[in-house]
Design a protein around this motif. Structure first.
Motif, PDB file in Angstrom:
ATOM      1  N   GLN A  43       0.796  -1.228   0.000  1.00 18.84           N
ATOM      2  CA  GLN A  43       0.000   0.000   0.000  1.00 18.84           C
ATOM      3  C   GLN A  43       0.828   1.278   0.000  1.00 18.84           C
ATOM      4  OE1 GLN A  43      -3.164   0.225   2.824  1.00 18.84           O
ATOM      5  NE2 GLN A  43      -4.418  -1.269   1.709  1.00 18.84           N
ATOM      6  N   SER A  44       1.864   1.333   0.844  1.00 15.68           N
ATOM      7  CA  SER A  44       2.571   2.612   0.955  1.00 15.68           C
ATOM      8  C   SER A  44       3.287   2.955  -0.351  1.00 15.68           C
ATOM      9  CB  SER A  44       3.530   2.600   2.149  1.00 15.68           C
ATOM     10  OG  SER A  44       4.572   1.704   1.891  1.00 15.68           O
ATOM     11  N   ALA A  45       3.867   1.904  -1.004  1.00 14.22           N
ATOM     12  CA  ALA A  45       4.548   2.166  -2.278  1.00 14.22           C
ATOM     13  C   ALA A  45       3.553   2.658  -3.322  1.00 14.22           C
ATOM     14  CB  ALA A  45       5.248   0.898  -2.762  1.00 14.22           C
ATOM     15  N   THR A  46       2.371   2.022  -3.346  1.00 14.57           N
ATOM     16  CA  THR A  46       1.356   2.421  -4.324  1.00 14.57           C
ATOM     17  C   THR A  46       0.866   3.851  -4.059  1.00 14.57           C
ATOM     18  OG1 THR A  46       0.681   0.110  -4.440  1.00 14.57           O
ATOM     19  CG2 THR A  46      -0.825   1.721  -5.410  1.00 14.57           C
ATOM     20  N   GLU A  51       0.482   9.634  -5.426  1.00 14.22           N
ATOM     21  CA  GLU A  51       0.749  11.012  -5.042  1.00 14.22           C
ATOM     22  C   GLU A  51       1.595  11.718  -6.094  1.00 14.22           C
ATOM     23  OE1 GLU A  51      -0.585  12.859  -2.725  1.00 14.22           O
ATOM     24  OE2 GLU A  51      -1.792  11.076  -2.245  1.00 14.22           O
ATOM     25  N   LYS A  52       2.640  10.964  -6.572  1.00 13.35           N
ATOM     26  CA  LYS A  52       3.540  11.528  -7.567  1.00 13.35           C
ATOM     27  C   LYS A  52       2.775  11.923  -8.824  1.00 13.35           C
ATOM     28  CE  LYS A  52       7.663   9.160  -6.932  1.00 13.35           C
ATOM     29  NZ  LYS A  52       8.422   7.990  -7.423  1.00 13.35           N
ATOM     30  N   LEU A  53       1.800  11.042  -9.187  1.00  6.57           N
ATOM     31  CA  LEU A  53       1.040  11.268 -10.418  1.00  6.57           C
ATOM     32  C   LEU A  53       0.276  12.597 -10.397  1.00  6.57           C
ATOM     33  CD1 LEU A  53      -0.248   7.654 -11.005  1.00  6.57           C
ATOM     34  CD2 LEU A  53       1.070   9.001 -12.654  1.00  6.57           C
ATOM     35  N   LYS A  54      -0.099  12.996  -9.164  1.00  8.45           N
ATOM     36  CA  LYS A  54      -0.919  14.201  -9.073  1.00  8.45           C
ATOM     37  C   LYS A  54      -0.106  15.472  -9.368  1.00  8.45           C
ATOM     38  CE  LYS A  54      -3.984  12.250  -5.592  1.00  8.45           C
ATOM     39  NZ  LYS A  54      -4.359  12.313  -4.165  1.00  8.45           N
ATOM     40  N   SER A  55       1.228  15.389  -9.206  1.00  3.46           N
ATOM     41  CA  SER A  55       2.010  16.609  -9.369  1.00  3.46           C
ATOM     42  C   SER A  55       2.950  16.532 -10.564  1.00  3.46           C
ATOM     43  CB  SER A  55       2.829  16.848  -8.090  1.00  3.46           C
ATOM     44  OG  SER A  55       3.600  15.709  -7.822  1.00  3.46           O
ATOM     45  N   ASN A  56       2.927  15.417 -11.306  1.00  2.00           N
ATOM     46  CA  ASN A  56       3.930  15.180 -12.339  1.00  2.00           C
ATOM     47  C   ASN A  56       3.257  14.679 -13.604  1.00  2.00           C
ATOM     48  OD1 ASN A  56       6.414  14.735 -13.543  1.00  2.00           O
ATOM     49  ND2 ASN A  56       7.301  14.052 -11.589  1.00  2.00           N
ATOM     50  N   GLU A  57       3.678  15.233 -14.740  1.00  2.00           N
ATOM     51  CA  GLU A  57       2.994  14.901 -15.998  1.00  2.00           C
ATOM     52  C   GLU A  57       3.367  13.533 -16.554  1.00  2.00           C
ATOM     53  OE1 GLU A  57       0.722  16.134 -17.913  1.00  2.00           O
ATOM     54  OE2 GLU A  57       0.337  18.137 -17.114  1.00  2.00           O
ATOM     55  N   THR A  58       4.441  12.927 -16.040  1.00  2.00           N
ATOM     56  CA  THR A  58       4.926  11.705 -16.699  1.00  2.00           C
ATOM     57  C   THR A  58       4.182  10.463 -16.225  1.00  2.00           C
ATOM     58  OG1 THR A  58       6.630  11.537 -15.039  1.00  2.00           O
ATOM     59  CG2 THR A  58       7.253  12.541 -17.130  1.00  2.00           C
TER      60      THR A  58
END
Ligand SMILES: Nc1ncnc2c1ncn2[C@@H]1O[C@H](COP(=O)(O)OP(=O)(O)O)[C@@H](O)[C@H]1O
Ligand SMILES: [Mg+2]
Length: 373
Positions: A43-46, A51-58
């Motif tokens: 869970q924590s890795a996912t 979270e990263k996806l929300k701030s990063n376009e890649t």
């Protein structure tokens, strides 16, 4: 599996493959946040990835275990791409459970292999230790044997000198002091000479045995016919005295051995064959060779008193005799010499016999097929 999720963590759209793979209905999957279906350990890795996806376009790739309706988990490989303006994430998931299982199996096999290798290494070390111990023991045994043999050799030599003095002085007593000795004294002196004679025979035989034990024997093709003739020549006196009939059956093929030792061995077997007969019986001996593949068995068969089977091994040991010297004279060394000689020539000996049925002694040596004389 294709899906669209919102930044709020809930699925908005799912294609039907989700139900096929996980068993949950569309509604069930949409009812909870997608993170809640993830295996607790993943869970924590996912969560970090989301979270990263929300701030990063890649796009991001990740793997996790995902809950199924039946209570189990499937391994999923995700490729996720964010659409920040719309606050949406497009998610593609592939079921990689089988690949993960295969990988796990390979890992386990590798672990097993490593532990087997370690076991083998360990066993190898133990074996090497044992070999070292054995080598030391063999070395010690060789030394002891060598000592023992040289001891008995010099002992036999040194024992004969005082014995000859005893014999000589007892004879001198009879010759020079006959009158003073009287009848009883002469009888005693005669007995001293006889006893000394027996002891001399013992020592001579021991000497022969000892010599045979530590002489270097060069093994080569030997003509058995010559060996038999020579042995019979050496035994001429006892053979004639006992009126013995010795039948030698041709052909006697060549064997690989040592000529002198073979003559000695055959002398011992033949002298026994004509000695151990009931009194009044004419000794009849048959000598023949039985070829058996690479090996030749030389048989010496007699019509004597025979030997009970419980003694068939014992009689080949030093000093083992089945009769008193007054009935059948001897030292009990003859057959020990036969056995030692056979061993030194790389062969074997044995006997087939039962009381009253005669004895059949055999000596087995390699046949000299190729370089026959
Ligand atoms: N051919 C034979 N027949 C019967 N007994 C035998 C024969 N050869 C050997 N033996 C028995 O084996 C014993 C050991 O033989 P051996 O070592 O030659 O000693 P020895 O001839 O000095 O008595 C003999 O004392 C005898 O009891
Ligand atoms: Mg003998």
């Amino acid at each position: 599996m294709l899906s669209i999720a919102g930044f709020d963590g809930y699925f908005k759209q799912l294609n039907p493959t989700w139900k096929t793979v996980l068993g949950f209905s569309d509604d069930e999957l949409k009812a909870r946040r997608l993170l809640e279906f993830v295996h607790p350990e993943d869970q924590s890795a996912t969560r970090e990835c989301l979270e990263k996806l929300k701030s990063n376009e890649t796009s991001i790739y990740f793997e996790n275990r995902y809950a199924c309706k039946d209570g189990g988990y499937r391994w999923l490989a995700w490729t996720a791409s964010p659409f920040i303006a719309e606050e949406l994430i497009y998610l593609f998931a592939r079921d990689i459970t089988e690949r993960k299982q295969t990988e796990e199996e390979i890992r386990q096999l590798n672990r097993a292999l490593r532990s087997r290798a370690a076991d083998l290494e360990h066993a190898n070390q133990e074996l090497e230790k044992e070999i070292a111990v054995r080598k030391r023991a063999e070395e010690a045994l060789r030394e002891t044997n060598a000592e023992l043999e040289s001891f008995s050799y010099s002992a036999s030599h040194d024992l004969r000198a005082p014995l000859r003095a005893m014999q000589g002085f007892a004879e001198a007593l009879i010759e020079d002091c006959a009158n003073e000795l009287g009848e009883v004294g002469r009888d005693y002196a005669t007995r001293i000479i006889a006893a000394a004679g027996r002891m001399d025979a013992l020592i001579q035989d021991l000497l022969l045995y000892s010599r045979l034990s530590h002489a270097a024997l060069q093994l080569q093709p030997v003509d058995l016919a010559k060996v038999v003739t020579e042995a019979m020549g050496q035994l001429e006196a006892p053979l004639q005295a006992g009126n013995a009939a010795i039948q030698v059956q041709e052909p006697l093929e060549g064997v690989v051995g040592h000529h002198g030792t073979l003559v000695q061995v055959l002398c011992n077997l033949l002298s026994n064959a004509v000695k151990f007969v009931p009194s009044g019986v004419k000794p009849q001996v048959r000598v023949h060779l039985q070829a058996n593949g690479e090996w030749g068995r030389l048989w010496v068969e007699d019509n004597g008193i025979g030997i009970a089977s419980e003694y068939h091994t014992r009689i080949f040991r030093l000093f083992e005799r089945l009769h008193g010297v007054d009935i059948y004279p001897g030292t009990g060394i003859g057959l020990a010499i036969v056995r030692k000689g056979a061993e030194r020539m790389g062969g074997r000996v044995g006997v087939e016999s039962s009381p009253g049925q005669g004895s059949r002694f055999w000596l087995e040596l390699p046949l000299a097929h190729n370089n026959q004389t």
